[in-house]
Design a protein around this motif. Structure first.
Motif, PDB file in Angstrom:
ATOM      1  N   CYS A 101     -79.443 -86.577 -69.142  1.00  0.00           N
ATOM      2  CA  CYS A 101     -78.881 -85.365 -68.525  1.00  0.00           C
ATOM      3  C   CYS A 101     -77.529 -85.035 -69.143  1.00  0.00           C
ATOM      4  O   CYS A 101     -76.954 -85.840 -69.894  1.00  0.00           O
ATOM      5  CB  CYS A 101     -78.766 -85.521 -67.007  1.00  0.00           C
ATOM      6  SG  CYS A 101     -77.740 -86.918 -66.477  1.00  0.00           S
ATOM      7  N   HIS A 102     -76.999 -83.842 -68.806  1.00  0.00           N
ATOM      8  CA  HIS A 102     -75.775 -83.324 -69.431  1.00  0.00           C
ATOM      9  C   HIS A 102     -74.801 -82.733 -68.405  1.00  0.00           C
ATOM     10  O   HIS A 102     -74.331 -81.607 -68.566  1.00  0.00           O
ATOM     11  CB  HIS A 102     -76.135 -82.235 -70.440  1.00  0.00           C
ATOM     12  CG  HIS A 102     -77.090 -82.653 -71.498  1.00  0.00           C
ATOM     13  ND1 HIS A 102     -76.684 -83.225 -72.694  1.00  0.00           N
ATOM     14  CD2 HIS A 102     -78.451 -82.585 -71.563  1.00  0.00           C
ATOM     15  CE1 HIS A 102     -77.747 -83.489 -73.440  1.00  0.00           C
ATOM     16  NE2 HIS A 102     -78.827 -83.117 -72.771  1.00  0.00           N
ATOM     17  N   PRO A 103     -74.460 -83.437 -67.361  1.00  0.00           N
ATOM     18  CA  PRO A 103     -73.598 -82.841 -66.334  1.00  0.00           C
ATOM     19  C   PRO A 103     -72.174 -82.551 -66.805  1.00  0.00           C
ATOM     20  O   PRO A 103     -71.462 -81.778 -66.155  1.00  0.00           O
ATOM     21  CB  PRO A 103     -73.598 -83.891 -65.214  1.00  0.00           C
ATOM     22  CG  PRO A 103     -73.908 -85.180 -65.900  1.00  0.00           C
ATOM     23  CD  PRO A 103     -74.863 -84.813 -66.999  1.00  0.00           C
ATOM     24  N   THR A 104     -71.736 -83.119 -67.924  1.00  0.00           N
ATOM     25  CA  THR A 104     -70.385 -82.820 -68.403  1.00  0.00           C
ATOM     26  C   THR A 104     -70.271 -81.407 -68.960  1.00  0.00           C
ATOM     27  O   THR A 104     -69.175 -80.962 -69.295  1.00  0.00           O
ATOM     28  CB  THR A 104     -69.944 -83.830 -69.488  1.00  0.00           C
ATOM     29  OG1 THR A 104     -70.934 -83.899 -70.509  1.00  0.00           O
ATOM     30  CG2 THR A 104     -69.724 -85.206 -68.882  1.00  0.00           C
ATOM     31  N   ASP A 105     -71.391 -80.684 -69.051  1.00  0.00           N
ATOM     32  CA  ASP A 105     -71.314 -79.268 -69.430  1.00  0.00           C
ATOM     33  C   ASP A 105     -70.751 -78.419 -68.294  1.00  0.00           C
ATOM     34  O   ASP A 105     -70.347 -77.275 -68.517  1.00  0.00           O
ATOM     35  CB  ASP A 105     -72.698 -78.739 -69.835  1.00  0.00           C
ATOM     36  CG  ASP A 105     -73.049 -79.080 -71.265  1.00  0.00           C
ATOM     37  OD1 ASP A 105     -72.161 -79.587 -71.992  1.00  0.00           O
ATOM     38  OD2 ASP A 105     -74.200 -78.849 -71.670  1.00  0.00           O
ATOM     39  N   THR A 106     -70.769 -78.959 -67.073  1.00  0.00           N
ATOM     40  CA  THR A 106     -70.202 -78.261 -65.916  1.00  0.00           C
ATOM     41  C   THR A 106     -69.329 -79.263 -65.160  1.00  0.00           C
ATOM     42  O   THR A 106     -69.750 -79.855 -64.163  1.00  0.00           O
ATOM     43  CB  THR A 106     -71.314 -77.713 -64.998  1.00  0.00           C
ATOM     44  OG1 THR A 106     -72.310 -77.063 -65.788  1.00  0.00           O
ATOM     45  CG2 THR A 106     -70.747 -76.702 -63.996  1.00  0.00           C
ATOM     46  N   MET A 107     -68.126 -79.442 -65.627  1.00  0.00           N
ATOM     47  CA  MET A 107     -67.265 -80.505 -65.105  1.00  0.00           C
ATOM     48  C   MET A 107     -66.890 -80.315 -63.638  1.00  0.00           C
ATOM     49  O   MET A 107     -66.609 -81.276 -62.931  1.00  0.00           O
ATOM     50  CB  MET A 107     -66.002 -80.611 -65.965  1.00  0.00           C
ATOM     51  CG  MET A 107     -66.243 -81.207 -67.344  1.00  0.00           C
ATOM     52  SD  MET A 107     -66.854 -82.922 -67.286  1.00  0.00           S
ATOM     53  CE  MET A 107     -65.393 -83.784 -66.650  1.00  0.00           C
ATOM     54  N   SER A 108     -66.912 -79.080 -63.159  1.00  0.00           N
ATOM     55  CA  SER A 108     -66.521 -78.822 -61.770  1.00  0.00           C
ATOM     56  C   SER A 108     -67.453 -79.492 -60.773  1.00  0.00           C
ATOM     57  O   SER A 108     -67.076 -79.722 -59.616  1.00  0.00           O
ATOM     58  CB  SER A 108     -66.483 -77.316 -61.502  1.00  0.00           C
ATOM     59  OG  SER A 108     -67.766 -76.738 -61.699  1.00  0.00           O
TER      60      SER A 108
END
Length: 463
Positions: A20-27
């Motif tokens: 997964c890539h949750p660091t694309d939406t840090m908020s």
């Protein structure tokens, strides 16, 4: 069966997101400790998110392979890699000549001249933050242009003004050696980190930079809540990254993974044969010897003769141990040690979209690396949670060996949307395999643990 008729997975059963890539939406990162998923395997993909994955792992990273003793905030396995979509932003240091001006062809010189006439300064090119602070040895000016003309396809006999502006607005490329040093440092800082996302993609086209007139049809500005560097709805250019350049970037990262004994997560889109070729190149000369039936019979006869010679009394339990003895002999014969091997010990083909026949090639018992296939609702099912599972996907999952299956969300936002898709794909796979929910979810959890940690759990227990 649609999602409306599927029973929810009981909350006591652990779900593990393999990619997964949750660091694309840090908020949304603070929502991770309260997610349904027990752990997220978070991928880095480009220059702008390597440090973000590191920072998230510093706060939420797991501290041991002992899952039973994880604290509530131990939720993340970091993975560091450079995605093929951004391979053009790396240059192979050894191939850059200090005196490149003399070796340029007329077409390249013409582009350089056009760029100078446009008076595009570095400040203008980078005003929207597509590039972070300039590290030492980045290519600039003429050498930068030469690099992009070399690694981008299709080649042009001539370039339009718009295309010249595009090339000038691309980030100053980073030396591959500098990135690999950063990769090693990140892996050494995080002992359970993986390498990924890496791989090959023959279809992806570069998006126009935000500074370009064709960047977006919807808006002239980017969403500041998103991590810079992603597509974000920008229009696509005609250019792709040369596959041979992608292969070299992929192979360099596989070598680091092999060196440090880390698992890898691999991207492959319309390049499944090429991905297999690169992986095969790492284990060339190291294939496992698979005994023929005749050899197995000979080994069994030798074992029986040894027992008879020693006067051993036959024991029914010996039949259960013979297989283990044979497996141990094979491991010793193949020198089955994860250290100092030229290939990564474990490889996941994430959101696998190849054919069943290509999948079959990965099932050869001679392959020395452990192979996994991960599937997602977002990619494999076009993010459609409501429809019936397509027949093609059913057959692909059925042909995937049970011990090789992983699940993932492949989403760019942490929280409920990620949990929902992870639960959807887990439920579908249990249905396809005919597993009860508890049996299936625990089986998938065990596969994830083996993919991420390998023999680390046993090593920890021996300490």
């Amino acid at each position: 069966m649609s999602s409306n008729t599927r029973s929810p997975i009981p909350p006591h059963l652990p779900l593990y997101d393999a990619h997964c890539h949750p660091t694309d939406t840090m908020s949304l990162i603070p929502s991770i400790p309260n997610m349904r998923a027990r752990a997220l395997t978070i991928m880095a993909t480009r220059s702008q998110d390597q440090h973000l994955v590191h920072e998230v792992a510093e706060k939420y990273g797991v501290k041991s392979p002992d899952i039973e003793n994880w604290g509530k905030e131990e939720r993340v396995i970091p993975s560091f890699g450079w995605h093929p979509w951004f391979a053009h932003e790396l240059y192979i240091d050894s191939e850059v000549s200090e005196d490149s001006e003399d070796s340029q062809d007329e077409k390249t010189k013409e582009i350089h001249s056009s760029l100078k006439n446009l008076n595009l300064s570095n400040q203008q090119q980078q005003q929207h933050g597509d590039v972070q602070k300039e590290p030492k040895n980045r290519l600039t000016d003429d050498t930068k242009t030469t690099h992009y003309l070399t690694v981008l396809r299709p080649h042009r006999s001539s370039f339009s003004v718009s295309e010249i502006k595009l090339i000038s607005a691309l980030p100053d490329p980073t030396p591959l050696s500098l990135y690999l040093s950063t990769l090693r440092a990140n892996l050494q800082s995080h002992p359970y980190a993986l390498v990924g996302e890496i791989g090959l993609d023959s279809t992806f086209r570069l998006p126009y930079p935000w500074t370009h007139e064709h960047s977006s049809s919807a808006s002239d500005s980017r969403d500041e809540k998103l991590t810079i560097g992603g597509r974000e709805g920008r229009k696509l250019t005609p250019f792709r990254v040369d596959l041979s350049h992608q292969k070299r970037v992929m192979r360099a990262q596989l070598d680091v993974a092999a060196e440090l004994g880390r698992a890898v997560s691999v991207h492959g889109v319309r390049a499944h044969g090429a991905v297999l070729e690169v992986l095969q190149s790492t284990w060339e000369g190291h294939l496992k010897h698979v005994p023929s039936k005749r050899e197995r019979k000979k080994m069994a006869a030798q074992k029986a003769a040894e027992k008879n010679a020693s006067g051993s009394i036959a024991n029914p339990e010996d039949e259960n141990t013979n297989g283990k003895d044979e497996e141990q002999q094979l491991k010793q014969a193949n020198n089955d040690d994860e250290t100092s091997k030229p290939y990564p010990p474990r490889i996941c083909l994430h959101s696998y979209s190849g054919t069943a026949s290509t999948l079959q090639l990965y099932l050869s018992p001679s392959i020395p690396a452990e192979i996994f296939f991960s599937f997602s609702t977002a990619i494999n099912l076009d993010d459609d949670l409501q429809s019936e599972t397509p027949e093609e996907f059913l057959e692909l999952v059925k042909k995937t060996p049970d011990h090789m299956l992983l699940i993932e969300s492949d989403l760019h936002t942490a929280g409920e949307r990620m949990d929902e898709r992870l639960e959807d794909i887990a439920t579908r796979i249990c249905e396809i395999k005919g597993w009860g929910v508890e049996e299936g979810v625990r089986r998938l959890a065990g596969n994830w643990e083996r993919f991420v940690f390998g023999d680390r759990m046993k090593e920890e227990e021996r300490k």
